[in-house]
Design an enzyme around this catalytic site. Structure first.
Site, PDB file in Angstrom:
ATOM      1  N   HIS A   1      18.688  -4.294 -22.001  1.00  0.00           N
ATOM      2  CA  HIS A   1      19.197  -4.709 -20.838  1.00  0.00           C
ATOM      3  C   HIS A   1      18.586  -5.694 -20.186  1.00  0.00           C
ATOM      4  O   HIS A   1      18.783  -5.832 -19.227  1.00  0.00           O
ATOM      5  CB  HIS A   1      19.909  -3.581 -20.199  1.00  0.00           C
ATOM      6  CG  HIS A   1      20.839  -2.719 -20.945  1.00  0.00           C
ATOM      7  ND1 HIS A   1      22.179  -3.045 -21.410  1.00  0.00           N
ATOM      8  CD2 HIS A   1      20.759  -1.554 -21.319  1.00  0.00           C
ATOM      9  CE1 HIS A   1      22.600  -2.207 -22.188  1.00  0.00           C
ATOM     10  NE2 HIS A   1      21.596  -1.083 -22.344  1.00  0.00           N
TER      11      HIS A   1
ATOM     12  N   GLU B   1      -1.172   2.239  -8.639  1.00  0.00           N
ATOM     13  CA  GLU B   1      -1.897   2.383  -7.096  1.00  0.00           C
ATOM     14  C   GLU B   1      -3.485   2.341  -7.138  1.00  0.00           C
ATOM     15  O   GLU B   1      -4.059   1.922  -6.237  1.00  0.00           O
ATOM     16  CB  GLU B   1      -1.393   3.407  -6.241  1.00  0.00           C
ATOM     17  CG  GLU B   1      -1.635   5.035  -6.833  1.00  0.00           C
ATOM     18  CD  GLU B   1      -0.975   6.176  -6.162  1.00  0.00           C
ATOM     19  OE1 GLU B   1      -0.881   6.169  -4.854  1.00  0.00           O
ATOM     20  OE2 GLU B   1      -0.709   7.214  -6.787  1.00  0.00           O
TER      21      GLU B   1
ATOM     22  N   CYS C   1      -3.948   6.026  10.288  1.00  0.00           N
ATOM     23  CA  CYS C   1      -5.112   6.088  11.481  1.00  0.00           C
ATOM     24  C   CYS C   1      -5.320   7.638  11.208  1.00  0.00           C
ATOM     25  O   CYS C   1      -4.394   8.612  10.969  1.00  0.00           O
ATOM     26  CB  CYS C   1      -4.770   5.822  12.642  1.00  0.00           C
ATOM     27  SG  CYS C   1      -3.990   4.116  12.716  1.00  0.00           S
TER      28      CYS C   1
ATOM     29  N   GLU D   1       5.932   8.410 -12.677  1.00  0.00           N
ATOM     30  CA  GLU D   1       4.719   8.901 -12.126  1.00  0.00           C
ATOM     31  C   GLU D   1       3.476   8.253 -12.787  1.00  0.00           C
ATOM     32  O   GLU D   1       2.455   7.807 -12.172  1.00  0.00           O
ATOM     33  CB  GLU D   1       4.642  10.394 -12.135  1.00  0.00           C
ATOM     34  CG  GLU D   1       3.468  11.040 -11.437  1.00  0.00           C
ATOM     35  CD  GLU D   1       3.154  10.678  -9.989  1.00  0.00           C
ATOM     36  OE1 GLU D   1       3.829   9.994  -9.454  1.00  0.00           O
ATOM     37  OE2 GLU D   1       2.127  10.970  -9.728  1.00  0.00           O
TER      38      GLU D   1
ATOM     39  N   LYS E   1       0.796   6.025 -10.768  1.00  0.00           N
ATOM     40  CA  LYS E   1      -0.699   6.581 -10.748  1.00  0.00           C
ATOM     41  C   LYS E   1      -1.513   5.169 -11.208  1.00  0.00           C
ATOM     42  O   LYS E   1      -2.455   5.063 -10.486  1.00  0.00           O
ATOM     43  CB  LYS E   1      -0.885   7.741 -11.616  1.00  0.00           C
ATOM     44  CG  LYS E   1      -1.908   8.709 -11.382  1.00  0.00           C
ATOM     45  CD  LYS E   1      -1.406   9.596 -10.206  1.00  0.00           C
ATOM     46  CE  LYS E   1      -0.818   9.065  -9.004  1.00  0.00           C
ATOM     47  NZ  LYS E   1      -0.325   9.766  -8.176  1.00  0.00           N
TER      48      LYS E   1
ATOM     49  N   TRP F   1      -5.666   2.076  10.934  1.00  0.00           N
ATOM     50  CA  TRP F   1      -5.392   1.350   9.761  1.00  0.00           C
ATOM     51  C   TRP F   1      -4.204   0.581  10.474  1.00  0.00           C
ATOM     52  O   TRP F   1      -3.082   0.599  10.890  1.00  0.00           O
ATOM     53  CB  TRP F   1      -4.414   2.486   8.892  1.00  0.00           C
ATOM     54  CG  TRP F   1      -3.817   2.106   7.385  1.00  0.00           C
ATOM     55  CD1 TRP F   1      -4.622   2.233   6.401  1.00  0.00           C
ATOM     56  CD2 TRP F   1      -2.578   1.731   7.144  1.00  0.00           C
ATOM     57  NE1 TRP F   1      -3.912   1.967   5.299  1.00  0.00           N
ATOM     58  CE2 TRP F   1      -2.587   1.472   5.733  1.00  0.00           C
ATOM     59  CE3 TRP F   1      -1.286   1.530   7.728  1.00  0.00           C
ATOM     60  CZ2 TRP F   1      -1.548   1.128   4.832  1.00  0.00           C
ATOM     61  CZ3 TRP F   1      -0.406   1.223   7.172  1.00  0.00           C
ATOM     62  CH2 TRP F   1      -0.273   0.914   5.612  1.00  0.00           C
TER      63      TRP F   1
ATOM     64  N   LYS G   1      -3.334   7.987   2.692  1.00  0.00           N
ATOM     65  CA  LYS G   1      -2.794   9.443   2.129  1.00  0.00           C
ATOM     66  C   LYS G   1      -1.683   9.880   2.762  1.00  0.00           C
ATOM     67  O   LYS G   1      -0.662  10.605   2.077  1.00  0.00           O
ATOM     68  CB  LYS G   1      -3.902  10.323   2.342  1.00  0.00           C
ATOM     69  CG  LYS G   1      -3.918  11.858   2.029  1.00  0.00           C
ATOM     70  CD  LYS G   1      -3.727  11.615   0.274  1.00  0.00           C
ATOM     71  CE  LYS G   1      -3.573  13.120  -0.353  1.00  0.00           C
ATOM     72  NZ  LYS G   1      -3.093  12.813  -1.764  1.00  0.00           N
TER      73      LYS G   1
ATOM     74  N   ASN H   1      -2.461   7.169  17.374  1.00  0.00           N
ATOM     75  CA  ASN H   1      -1.611   7.151  15.867  1.00  0.00           C
ATOM     76  C   ASN H   1      -0.439   7.133  16.016  1.00  0.00           C
ATOM     77  O   ASN H   1       0.270   7.616  16.814  1.00  0.00           O
ATOM     78  CB  ASN H   1      -2.043   8.640  14.948  1.00  0.00           C
ATOM     79  CG  ASN H   1      -3.156   8.712  14.346  1.00  0.00           C
ATOM     80  OD1 ASN H   1      -4.197   7.747  14.780  1.00  0.00           O
ATOM     81  ND2 ASN H   1      -3.608   9.580  13.751  1.00  0.00           N
ATOM     82  N   GLY H   2       0.480   6.284  15.309  1.00  0.00           N
ATOM     83  CA  GLY H   2       1.740   5.803  15.613  1.00  0.00           C
ATOM     84  C   GLY H   2       1.987   4.444  15.913  1.00  0.00           C
ATOM     85  O   GLY H   2       1.119   3.661  15.945  1.00  0.00           O
TER      86      GLY H   2
ATOM     87  N   ARG I   1      -7.689   9.165   4.318  1.00  0.00           N
ATOM     88  CA  ARG I   1      -6.466   8.902   4.830  1.00  0.00           C
ATOM     89  C   ARG I   1      -6.201   7.301   4.607  1.00  0.00           C
ATOM     90  O   ARG I   1      -4.994   6.815   4.775  1.00  0.00           O
ATOM     91  CB  ARG I   1      -6.031   9.236   6.184  1.00  0.00           C
ATOM     92  CG  ARG I   1      -6.171  10.757   6.575  1.00  0.00           C
ATOM     93  CD  ARG I   1      -6.172  11.219   7.730  1.00  0.00           C
ATOM     94  NE  ARG I   1      -4.952  10.575   8.649  1.00  0.00           N
ATOM     95  CZ  ARG I   1      -4.025  11.428   9.056  1.00  0.00           C
ATOM     96  NH1 ARG I   1      -3.912  12.729   8.573  1.00  0.00           N
ATOM     97  NH2 ARG I   1      -2.828  10.865   9.411  1.00  0.00           N
TER      98      ARG I   1
HETATM   99  O1  M6R Z   1       2.950  13.460   1.762  1.00  0.00           O
HETATM  100  P1  M6R Z   1       4.037  12.981   0.835  1.00  0.00           P
HETATM  101  O2  M6R Z   1       4.248  13.740  -0.413  1.00  0.00           O
HETATM  102  O3  M6R Z   1       5.329  13.142   1.670  1.00  0.00           O
HETATM  103  O4  M6R Z   1       3.629  11.550   0.401  1.00  0.00           O
HETATM  104  C1  M6R Z   1       4.787  10.662  -0.533  1.00  0.00           C
HETATM  105  C2  M6R Z   1       3.899   9.348  -1.166  1.00  0.00           C
HETATM  106  O5  M6R Z   1       3.328   8.845   0.137  1.00  0.00           O
HETATM  107  C3  M6R Z   1       2.950   9.775  -2.079  1.00  0.00           C
HETATM  108  O6  M6R Z   1       3.230  10.590  -3.101  1.00  0.00           O
HETATM  109  C4  M6R Z   1       2.463   8.428  -2.535  1.00  0.00           C
HETATM  110  O7  M6R Z   1       3.480   8.041  -3.401  1.00  0.00           O
HETATM  111  C5  M6R Z   1       0.927   8.905  -3.353  1.00  0.00           C
HETATM  112  N1  M6R Z   1       0.149   8.179  -2.852  1.00  0.00           N
HETATM  113  C6  M6R Z   1       1.251   8.914  -4.827  1.00  0.00           C
HETATM  114  O8  M6R Z   1      -0.113   8.993  -5.630  1.00  0.00           O
END
Ligand code: M6R
Length: 612
Positions: free
Chosen positions: A507, A491, A2, A484, A488, A76, A607, A102-103, A27
């Site tokens: 394995h 997601e 949010c 990573e 990428k 959200w 985000k 938010n929260g 976000r």
């Molecule tokens: O803000 P942060 O680095 O703590 O966020 C951690 C993860 O939520 C963030 O890296 C997430 O995995 C990304 N969307 C990846 O692209």
């Protein structure tokens, strides 16, 4: 997650709120709403499920709502499905108080039954409505909105950033915070609140960060802040040096691509000020060299891509320091019994500095006696403020949900810190130190070479976009890099993909390799090149279609086994993941583009993950 924005000043509030909400779109959200107060029309609330443009259409870009003060929210959904009713702002029963939040209010069920027992009827399924209704309940009894706010804060449990508008308070609104970020913005004849600085960057750079337990009364000319006991507190002001244009697309189709392209500069900004006379200097470190030398263990804690930075860091730092380096996902660390004490330096990595699990892990590590050094991108964020020491990445605002330039700057900063410690511990021969500094400084231009020609990556993406499943394999640093690369891709393109340590294939995973399975084989770690080639042969003999990534100097050798090869300029092995990640980001981008995905705002993702 949010987003919140609030404004009071001399201009019509609704267009400013909508503009602020637009800046928070990145976000992630599923509905949006605003509440505006005017002397003639009172409290006006508009909210709508879906993208912000629905709300903009509903309010004629905000023009149809009178009033120079208001609060806005992008939701959200957590409690209750995304729909118009569950969207914020929520109202008290008499509709004189509006709340954005938010929260999560953890004891909302209990509070809701209490309120229902007093005759209050609820409109939504949200936890937030409890705050609005409880405020109404206390306000009816005490007649003072600030007092009612304090009474509510006494009763609610959980995390919150709150914006509260009361019809009887004509030019001020109230904000409160606990465990969820909220900033105050000081403009010229106007004031703001926002969950994220980008929402007010167009109007002011003069900000203060609210602390847990604080309550602010926000008026156009001043913001008065009180602590949990009701005593007035003086806030420290900070100047935000991010450019408004940094948070705009600047001609690119997507923020993600723009941010990929910004990486060389982001690395330059992060590295250059910390190198003087060919030596690494961390002027910002408060811990003394003696204190740094007294640690017997490093423990890296983070989530998502930041955790993947930590995975690379574990390999590199153990190699450089010959010291134990543990790593844990923050969400696991916070509920585990980690072996952490005052001799441990916990390195917390977070782009946003607001990730709830990472914050909880940080607090746990502190309770166990550890010292905390964080690597953070957002200046003044909660994690930065609660750490003993902070090393900031200078990536600028990162808007795309999928991190790119933040990952790259975190990684280079963690490597730098490793080299700095290794030198301090006397573990680095001077010629190697020199070589590493040289390579560090050369990284941006080597990255530029990769970015100059993305055609082959684009072509391979166009041949791969319709796969159901993709595997990334690699050994050692290449395994960490694969994690990573695979995240990428999944997601933003929603293609199922997994990263495996190549040595693990036999394995179990190799049973999934059949005719035509796409395997992205990472072979940038020179020391294990031959082993990686053996793994490629292994998957190819089961029918896999292979795309390989390797250093320029190894491409010839690899071409005997693989025909689709992407290369990165040669560098010292510890920096290979910094270069290797770039083609993987671009590959993910083009696959997602071909699949028609919403690249900057992938489904279900936010985000900044400020809930558990
Ligand atoms: O803000 P942060 O680095 O703590 O966020 C951690 C993860 O939520 C963030 O890296 C997430 O995995 C990304 N969307 C990846 O692209």
């Amino acid at each position: 997650m949010c987003g919140i924005v609030g404004y009071t000043g001399r201009q019509q509030a609704a267009p400013i709120l909508l503009d602020g909400l637009e800046r928070l779109e990145y976000r992630g959200y599923d509905s949006a709403g605003i509440a505006v107060l005017s002397p003639e029309k009172g409290l006006q609330v508009r909210k709508a499920k879906g993208r912000l443009k629905v709300l903009e259409a509903l309010t004629d870009g905000g023009k149809s709502l009178d009033g120079m003060m208001g609060i806005g929210h992008t939701r959200w959904a957590t409690h209750g499905e995304p729909n118009d009713v569950n969207s914020h702002p929520h109202l008290s029963e008499d509709e004189r108080i509006a709340v954005v939040h938010n929260g999560i209010i953890e004891n909302y069920v209990e509070l809701k039954s209490f309120l229902v027992s007093t005759g209050v009827s609820f409109r939504s399924e949200t936890d937030t409505e409890v705050v609005a209704q409880l405020l109404g309940y206390y306000y009816r009894r005490c007649g003072n909105i600030l007092e009612a706010v304090y009474r509510v804060l006494d009763r609610i449990e959980g995390a919150y950033a709150l914006g509260i508008l009361c019809a009887d308070l004509p030019d001020s609104f109230i904000a409160a915070r606990k465990d969820a970020p909220l900033l105050l913005g000081y403009g010229d004849g106007c004031s703001f609140i926002a969950s994220d600085v980008t929402a007010m960057l167009r109007h002011t750079r003069d900000v203060a960060y609210m602390e847990d337990g604080e309550v602010a009364v926000v008026s156009p000319e001043k913001i008065v802040v009180y602590n949990a006991l009701g005593a007035e507190v003086e806030k420290e002001h900070h100047t935000v040096d991010w450019d408004v244009s940094d948070a705009e697309k600047g001609g690119y189709a997507h923020f993600m691509f723009k941010e990929i392209m910004e990486q060389p500069d982001a690395i330059r900004k992060t590295v250059s000020p910390r190198i003087r006379d060919h030596r690494i200097v961390f002027d910002e470190l408060k811990m003394s060299k003696e204190e740094l030398c007294a640690f017997n263990k490093l423990y890296i804690v983070a989530c998502g891509s930041s955790y993947h930075v930590g995975m690379v860091g574990k390999y590199n730092l153990e190699r450089l320091l010959r010291m134990q380096v543990d790593i844990a996902l923050a969400s696991e660390f916070r509920y585990a019994d980690p072996l952490v004490d005052e001799k441990t330096l916990v390195i917390v990595i977070s782009q946003s500095g607001e990730t709830l699990d990472t914050m909880a892990a940080l607090r746990k590590a502190k309770r166990l006696g550890a010292r905390i050094l964080s690597i953070v991108n957002v200046v003044g964020s909660s994690i930065a403020r609660e750490s003993d020491d902070v090393l900031y990445t200078w990536a600028g605002p990162e808007i795309a949900v999928a991190t790119t330039k933040a990952y790259s700057t975190q990684l280079v900063l963690l490597d730098m810190f490793g080299i700095y410690l290794a030198e301090l511990f006397g573990k680095l021969p001077y010629f190697l130190y020199d070589e590493l500094i040289g390579e560090l400084l050369a990284l941006p231009s080597k990255m530029e070479r990769i970015l100059e020609n993305t055609e082959q990556i684009k072509y391979l993406a166009s041949r791969s976009f319709n796969r159901d499943s993709i595997f990334f394999i690699g050994r050692n640093l290449d395994y960490a890099l694969g994690l990573e690369g695979s995240l990428k891709l999944k997601e933003i393109s929603y293609v199922h993909c997994e990263a495996y340590a190549a040595g693990e294939l036999k394995h179990g995973t190799i049973s999934l390799i059949v005719d035509g399975t796409l395997v992205v084989a990472l072979c940038t770690y020179k020391a294990l090149f031959d082993k990686s080639v053996s793994n490629i042969v292994e998957v190819k003999s089961r029918g896999a279609d292979v795309i390989a990534l390797t250093d320029e100097s190894l491409a010839d050798a690899l071409s005997k086994t693989v025909s689709n090869i992407l290369t990165i300029p040669d560098t010292h092995p510890i920096f290979a993941p910094s270069l290797g990640v770039v083609p993987l980001q671009i590959f993910a981008y083009y696959v997602a583009l071909q699949r028609g995905c919403d690249i900057d705002k992938p489904r279900n993702l936010a985000k900044s993950v400020t809930v558990e």
